[in-house]
Design a protein around this motif. Structure first.
Motif, PDB file in Angstrom:
ATOM      1  N   GLY A   1      -9.564   5.492 -10.352  1.00 39.64           N
ATOM      2  CA  GLY A   1      -8.844   5.801  -9.124  1.00 39.64           C
ATOM      3  C   GLY A   1      -7.348   5.573  -9.258  1.00 39.64           C
ATOM      4  O   GLY A   1      -6.537   6.403  -8.811  1.00 39.64           O
ATOM      5  N   ARG A   2      -6.952   4.470  -9.888  1.00 41.77           N
ATOM      6  CA  ARG A   2      -5.527   4.164 -10.044  1.00 41.77           C
ATOM      7  C   ARG A   2      -4.847   5.164 -10.993  1.00 41.77           C
ATOM      8  O   ARG A   2      -3.738   5.637 -10.717  1.00 41.77           O
ATOM      9  CB  ARG A   2      -5.360   2.732 -10.559  1.00 41.77           C
ATOM     10  N   LEU A   3      -5.507   5.497 -12.105  1.00 41.54           N
ATOM     11  CA  LEU A   3      -4.938   6.461 -13.040  1.00 41.54           C
ATOM     12  C   LEU A   3      -4.687   7.811 -12.370  1.00 41.54           C
ATOM     13  O   LEU A   3      -3.623   8.423 -12.535  1.00 41.54           O
ATOM     14  CB  LEU A   3      -5.874   6.653 -14.234  1.00 41.54           C
ATOM     15  N   LEU A   4      -5.676   8.277 -11.624  1.00 44.78           N
ATOM     16  CA  LEU A   4      -5.564   9.585 -11.008  1.00 44.78           C
ATOM     17  C   LEU A   4      -4.548   9.585  -9.869  1.00 44.78           C
ATOM     18  O   LEU A   4      -3.810  10.563  -9.683  1.00 44.78           O
ATOM     19  CB  LEU A   4      -6.930  10.055 -10.532  1.00 44.78           C
ATOM     20  N   ASP A   5      -4.488   8.498  -9.115  1.00 44.28           N
ATOM     21  CA  ASP A   5      -3.498   8.433  -8.046  1.00 44.28           C
ATOM     22  C   ASP A   5      -2.082   8.384  -8.628  1.00 44.28           C
ATOM     23  O   ASP A   5      -1.161   9.008  -8.087  1.00 44.28           O
ATOM     24  CB  ASP A   5      -3.741   7.215  -7.153  1.00 44.28           C
ATOM     25  N   THR A   6      -1.912   7.657  -9.729  1.00 47.08           N
ATOM     26  CA  THR A   6      -0.600   7.617 -10.378  1.00 47.08           C
ATOM     27  C   THR A   6      -0.203   9.009 -10.864  1.00 47.08           C
ATOM     28  O   THR A   6       0.963   9.425 -10.730  1.00 47.08           O
ATOM     29  CB  THR A   6      -0.630   6.635 -11.560  1.00 47.08           C
ATOM     30  N   TYR A   7      -1.161   9.741 -11.402  1.00 51.26           N
ATOM     31  CA  TYR A   7      -0.891  11.118 -11.830  1.00 51.26           C
ATOM     32  C   TYR A   7      -0.472  11.974 -10.635  1.00 51.26           C
ATOM     33  O   TYR A   7       0.499  12.745 -10.727  1.00 51.26           O
ATOM     34  CB  TYR A   7      -2.141  11.706 -12.483  1.00 51.26           C
ATOM     35  N   GLU A   8      -1.178  11.858  -9.522  1.00 53.75           N
ATOM     36  CA  GLU A   8      -0.860  12.661  -8.344  1.00 53.75           C
ATOM     37  C   GLU A   8       0.509  12.290  -7.785  1.00 53.75           C
ATOM     38  O   GLU A   8       1.254  13.157  -7.308  1.00 53.75           O
ATOM     39  CB  GLU A   8      -1.938  12.489  -7.289  1.00 53.75           C
ATOM     40  N   LYS A   9       0.858  11.028  -7.827  1.00 54.23           N
ATOM     41  CA  LYS A   9       2.173  10.597  -7.353  1.00 54.23           C
ATOM     42  C   LYS A   9       3.277  11.210  -8.208  1.00 54.23           C
ATOM     43  O   LYS A   9       4.287  11.701  -7.686  1.00 54.23           O
ATOM     44  CB  LYS A   9       2.265   9.078  -7.391  1.00 54.23           C
ATOM     45  N   ARG A  10       3.083  11.213  -9.509  1.00 55.68           N
ATOM     46  CA  ARG A  10       4.092  11.772 -10.413  1.00 55.68           C
ATOM     47  C   ARG A  10       4.168  13.291 -10.246  1.00 55.68           C
ATOM     48  O   ARG A  10       5.240  13.884 -10.397  1.00 55.68           O
ATOM     49  CB  ARG A  10       3.745  11.420 -11.856  1.00 55.68           C
ATOM     50  N   ARG A  11       3.019  13.915  -9.967  1.00 54.52           N
ATOM     51  CA  ARG A  11       3.005  15.369  -9.762  1.00 54.52           C
ATOM     52  C   ARG A  11       3.928  15.757  -8.626  1.00 54.52           C
ATOM     53  O   ARG A  11       4.563  16.805  -8.645  1.00 54.52           O
ATOM     54  CB  ARG A  11       1.565  15.817  -9.468  1.00 54.52           C
ATOM     55  N   ARG A  12       4.006  14.916  -7.587  1.00 53.08           N
ATOM     56  CA  ARG A  12       4.857  15.198  -6.436  1.00 53.08           C
ATOM     57  C   ARG A  12       6.311  14.910  -6.737  1.00 53.08           C
ATOM     58  O   ARG A  12       7.187  15.350  -6.035  1.00 53.08           O
ATOM     59  CB  ARG A  12       4.400  14.357  -5.252  1.00 53.08           C
TER      60      ARG A  12
ATOM     61  N   VAL B   1      -7.051  11.317   0.337  1.00 52.84           N
ATOM     62  CA  VAL B   1      -5.907  10.444   0.062  1.00 52.84           C
ATOM     63  C   VAL B   1      -4.643  11.108   0.586  1.00 52.84           C
ATOM     64  O   VAL B   1      -4.365  12.274   0.293  1.00 52.84           O
ATOM     65  CB  VAL B   1      -5.760  10.174  -1.447  1.00 52.84           C
ATOM     66  N   ARG B   2      -3.880  10.338   1.375  1.00 56.99           N
ATOM     67  CA  ARG B   2      -2.597  10.818   1.890  1.00 56.99           C
ATOM     68  C   ARG B   2      -1.551   9.737   1.671  1.00 56.99           C
ATOM     69  O   ARG B   2      -1.783   8.558   1.970  1.00 56.99           O
ATOM     70  CB  ARG B   2      -2.683  11.111   3.387  1.00 56.99           C
ATOM     71  N   ALA B   3      -0.398  10.128   1.161  1.00 64.25           N
ATOM     72  CA  ALA B   3       0.682   9.167   0.947  1.00 64.25           C
ATOM     73  C   ALA B   3       1.226   8.653   2.268  1.00 64.25           C
ATOM     74  O   ALA B   3       1.355   9.407   3.241  1.00 64.25           O
ATOM     75  CB  ALA B   3       1.798   9.797   0.135  1.00 64.25           C
TER      76      ALA B   3
ATOM     77  N   GLY C   1       7.368   7.913   2.587  1.00 61.62           N
ATOM     78  CA  GLY C   1       8.247   7.404   1.543  1.00 61.62           C
ATOM     79  C   GLY C   1       7.547   6.899   0.305  1.00 61.62           C
ATOM     80  O   GLY C   1       8.184   6.283  -0.564  1.00 61.62           O
ATOM     81  N   LYS C   2       6.247   7.173   0.170  1.00 64.17           N
ATOM     82  CA  LYS C   2       5.467   6.623  -0.945  1.00 64.17           C
ATOM     83  C   LYS C   2       4.950   7.685  -1.909  1.00 64.17           C
ATOM     84  O   LYS C   2       3.911   7.512  -2.543  1.00 64.17           O
ATOM     85  CB  LYS C   2       4.295   5.809  -0.409  1.00 64.17           C
ATOM     86  N   GLY C   3       5.662   8.778  -2.052  1.00 56.37           N
ATOM     87  CA  GLY C   3       5.303   9.701  -3.112  1.00 56.37           C
ATOM     88  C   GLY C   3       4.769  11.046  -2.681  1.00 56.37           C
ATOM     89  O   GLY C   3       4.683  11.958  -3.494  1.00 56.37           O
TER      90      GLY C   3
ATOM     91  N   ALA D   1       0.828  -1.206   0.000  1.00 58.25           N
ATOM     92  CA  ALA D   1       0.000   0.000   0.000  1.00 58.25           C
ATOM     93  C   ALA D   1       0.863   1.257   0.000  1.00 58.25           C
ATOM     94  O   ALA D   1       1.919   1.310   0.634  1.00 58.25           O
ATOM     95  CB  ALA D   1      -0.923  -0.003   1.200  1.00 58.25           C
ATOM     96  N   GLU D   2       0.394   2.269  -0.715  1.00 57.23           N
ATOM     97  CA  GLU D   2       1.126   3.524  -0.827  1.00 57.23           C
ATOM     98  C   GLU D   2       0.434   4.692  -0.140  1.00 57.23           C
ATOM     99  O   GLU D   2       1.064   5.716   0.129  1.00 57.23           O
ATOM    100  CB  GLU D   2       1.341   3.876  -2.310  1.00 57.23           C
TER     101      GLU D   2
END
Length: 471
Positions: A460-471, A412-414, A417-419, A391-392
C-alpha cells in the motif's frame, strides 16, 4: 476535455517471455490476447511492487498434511469464526507454494473519471505475476475466472475447477479468484442502497431480523434501522448486521436482480450467490469478486460525470446506478472504517511492526482520550495521533479476512496540499490469518493481534508513493 485512456496491458509479453524458465512460470499465449491496446505504467509498477515484496516468504501457521488436504472441505459459512486460526501454532512452516493474489489500481482524474488502470494476477501458475489486458471499458475477456477451492489450492497448484464466467474456456490466462471475505459486504450494501433509490425502503426504516434458522455466523433476532445495520456492516464488519441486510434483500426478492445488475453493467465476476434466504448466512465460495470488477464498482460509488464505460450490451454505464445521496452515504460509511489494518496500518501508528501502509488518518470515532484505537471492543493499543497529524490521504475502504483470505478495497483521495492523487485500489489474496511474517513480534495481552503479513502494508505504501509522484 479529451481523456487519454491507458490500459493495463503492460508486461504481458515480458511475462510470456519468462515461460519455460527454471522457476516454472506458466506460459501466457499472447497471440490469443485479443484486447491488448497499449501499455500501462501503473500495471508495470503494480507487478514490480508485488514481485519485489516476495509474498512467498511468509510462514504457514497451520500447514496441512497430505491426508488433511485430501479430507479438506469447503466450509458452508466461511466467516463463522474469522479469528479461529489467526495466530501462530507451535511450528509454522514456509508456505507450500506461491501465494494467490489479485490486485487492481484504477487511476482517476480530478472529476473521478478513470484515466488508467492496472490489474496483476499472481499464483502458483504465474509466479512472477501476469498483467491482465483490459479494453477501453475496463473489461477483459482474457481470463478464465474460477471459484476459490480451499483444498484445490493445494491439490491443483492454485487452479480452480468451477467457472465463474461462461465461455472463457479458451482464455489465455487462468485464475482462481480468492474468496472475498467481508469485502462481499460492498455488494450487499450496494444492493440495499439500490432498494433505497427505488423507494422500496428508507435508511431510517426499522427492520426486524427474525431468522428461521440460527447460525453461528449470523446470530439471533435483532431490530435496528437500515442505517444502523449498514454502519455496523461497513465500519466494523459486523457479520450479524450483514446477515440481516442479506435476509432483507431476500425478503424483497432483490438478490437475483442485484446479480443481474452487476452483469448488466459489466461487473461479471461480482456474484452474491448461494446465501440462505431464511437467515442471510451461508457465505461460501459461490460468492465471487475479482479485484478489477470490485475496483470498477468503487469507481461508480466514488462518482464521475457522464459515461464511465460502456456495458456489454452497448449501453452507457454511469454513476447514476446509485443516486448522488446514496453514493455520498456509502462513501461516508467506507470512510469511517475501523479496521485500518491491511493496505493501511494506521491503527498501529509508530511501532517497528507492522510497516507503514497507505498514510491515511484513523476516523475520530474510534480514537479514545489517550489516542489509542478501539473498534467494537477490540483494542489496538497505539497512540495514533502523531500519524493522524501526518496523514496525507483519506482511505474509504472495506477490509476482509478469514484464514485463507486477505482483502482490502477502497478509494484513496489526497488531503488538501498532500499530493493530489486519486485512485481506487483493491487487493485480494489467500494470505489470510493463517499466514504470518517470520519477524512478527508477540502481541501484548489485551491487544488485538495483527491480522495479515505486513507485506500488504508495504505494498500500500509503495503504490501510494508512486501515485503521489505521478501527480
Amino acid at each position: 476535455m479529451r481523456r487519454t485512456w491507458v490500459h493495463g496491458t503492460a508486461g504481458i509479453v515480458t511475462v510470456a517471455a519468462l515461460a519455460g524458465c527454471s522457476n516454472g512460470q506458466a506460459a501466457v499465449d499472447t497471440a490469443r490476447v485479443a484486447d491488448v491496446k497499449s501499455s500501462s505504467k501503473v500495471a508495470q509498477q503494480l507487478r514490480q511492487s508485488m514481485n519485489g515484496l516476495k509474498f512467498q516468504e511468509v510462514l504457514d501457521t497451520a500447514p496441512p498434511t497430505s491426508a488433511q488436504v485430501r479430507a479438506m472441505r469447503n466450509p458452508v459459512d466461511k466467516e463463522a469464526d474469522p479469528r479461529a486460526r489467526t495466530f501462530a501454532k507451535a511450528d509454522p512452516k514456509p508456505i507450500a507454494q506461491q501465494p494467490q493474489m489479485d490486485a487492481t489500481i484504477i487511476e482517476l482524474d480530478k472529476k473521478g473519471r478513470p484515466v488508467s488502470s492496472g490489474t496483476v494476477l499472481m499464483s502458483p501458475l504465474y509466479k512472477n505475476g501476469v498483467v491482465v489486458p483490459v479494453d477501453r471499458n475496463l473489461s477483459t475477456k482474457s481470463v478464465r475466472w474460477r471459484q476459490w477451492d480451499d483444498a484445490g489450492w493445494y491439490k491443483n497448484k492454485g487452479q480452480g475447477t468451477v467457472d465463474v464466467v461462461a465461455g472463457r474456456e479458451n482464455a489465455p490466462i487462468d485464475h482462481m479468484l480468492d474468496y472475498p471475505a467481508s469485502v462481499l459486504k460492498l455488494m450487499v450494501n450496494f444492493g440495499v442502497l439500490r432498494l433505497v433509490d427505488q423507494g422500496r425502503i428508507k435508511l431510517d426504516d426499522t427492520y426486524a431480523y427474525n431468522p428461521a434458522q440460527i447460525s453461528s455466523l449470523c446470530g439471533g433476532a435483532s431490530s435496528k434501522t437500515i442505517r444502523q445495520y449498514m454502519d455496523a456492516s461497513i465500519t466494523y464488519s459486523s457479520n450479524a448486521a450483514s446477515c440481516a441486510l442479506i435476509k432483507m434483500l431476500h425478503d424483497n426478492q432483490a438478490i437475483d436482480p442485484l446479480n443481474k445488475t452487476f452483469q448488466d453493467i459489466g461487473l461479471e465476476t461480482l456474484q452474491l450467490k448461494g446465501t440462505n434466504p431464511v437467515n442471510g448466512g451461508r457465505w461460501s465460495n459461490s460468492i465471487t469478486m475479482s479485484s478489477l470488477d470490485t475496483a470498477k464498482l468503487l469507481t461508480l460509488v466514488n462518482g464521475a460525470p457522464g459515461r464511465v464505460w460502456t456495458s456489454p450490451a452497448g449501453k452507457p454505464v454511469t454513476s447514476a446506478v446509485l443516486s448522488a445521496a446514496s453514493r455520498k452515504f456509502f462513501r461516508s460509511e467506507l470512510a469511517q472504517q475501523g479496521f485500518n489494518d491491511m493496505l493501511s496500518s494506521a491503527n498501529r501508528c509508530g511501532g517497528k511492526y507492522p510497516a507503514p501502509g497507505i498514510p491515511n488518518a484513523v476516523p475520530s470515532r474510534w480514537i479514545g482520550a489517550d489516542g489509542t484505537v478501539t473498534v467494537d471492543g477490540n483494542k489496538f493499543g497505539r497512540d495514533v495521533r502523531p500519524c493522524t497529524k501526518k496523514a496525507e490521504v483519506t482511505f474509504a475502504h472495506k477490509t476482509g479476512w478469514v484464514d485463507n483470505t486477505a482483502a482490502d478495497a477502497g478509494i484513496v483521495r489526497a488531503l488538501p496540499g498532500k499530493g493530489g492523487r486519486s485512485y481506487v485500489i483493491v487487493v485480494f489474496s489467500n494470505l489470510g490469518t493463517q499466514y504470518i511474517d517470520a519477524s512478527r513480534p508477540a502481541t501484548p495481552p489485551g491487544i488485538y493481534p495483527y491480522t495479515y503479513t505486513e507485506k500488504f502494508g508495504k505494498l500500500g505504501r509503495l503504490l501510494d508513493t508512486y501515485e503521489k509522484r505521478r501527480r
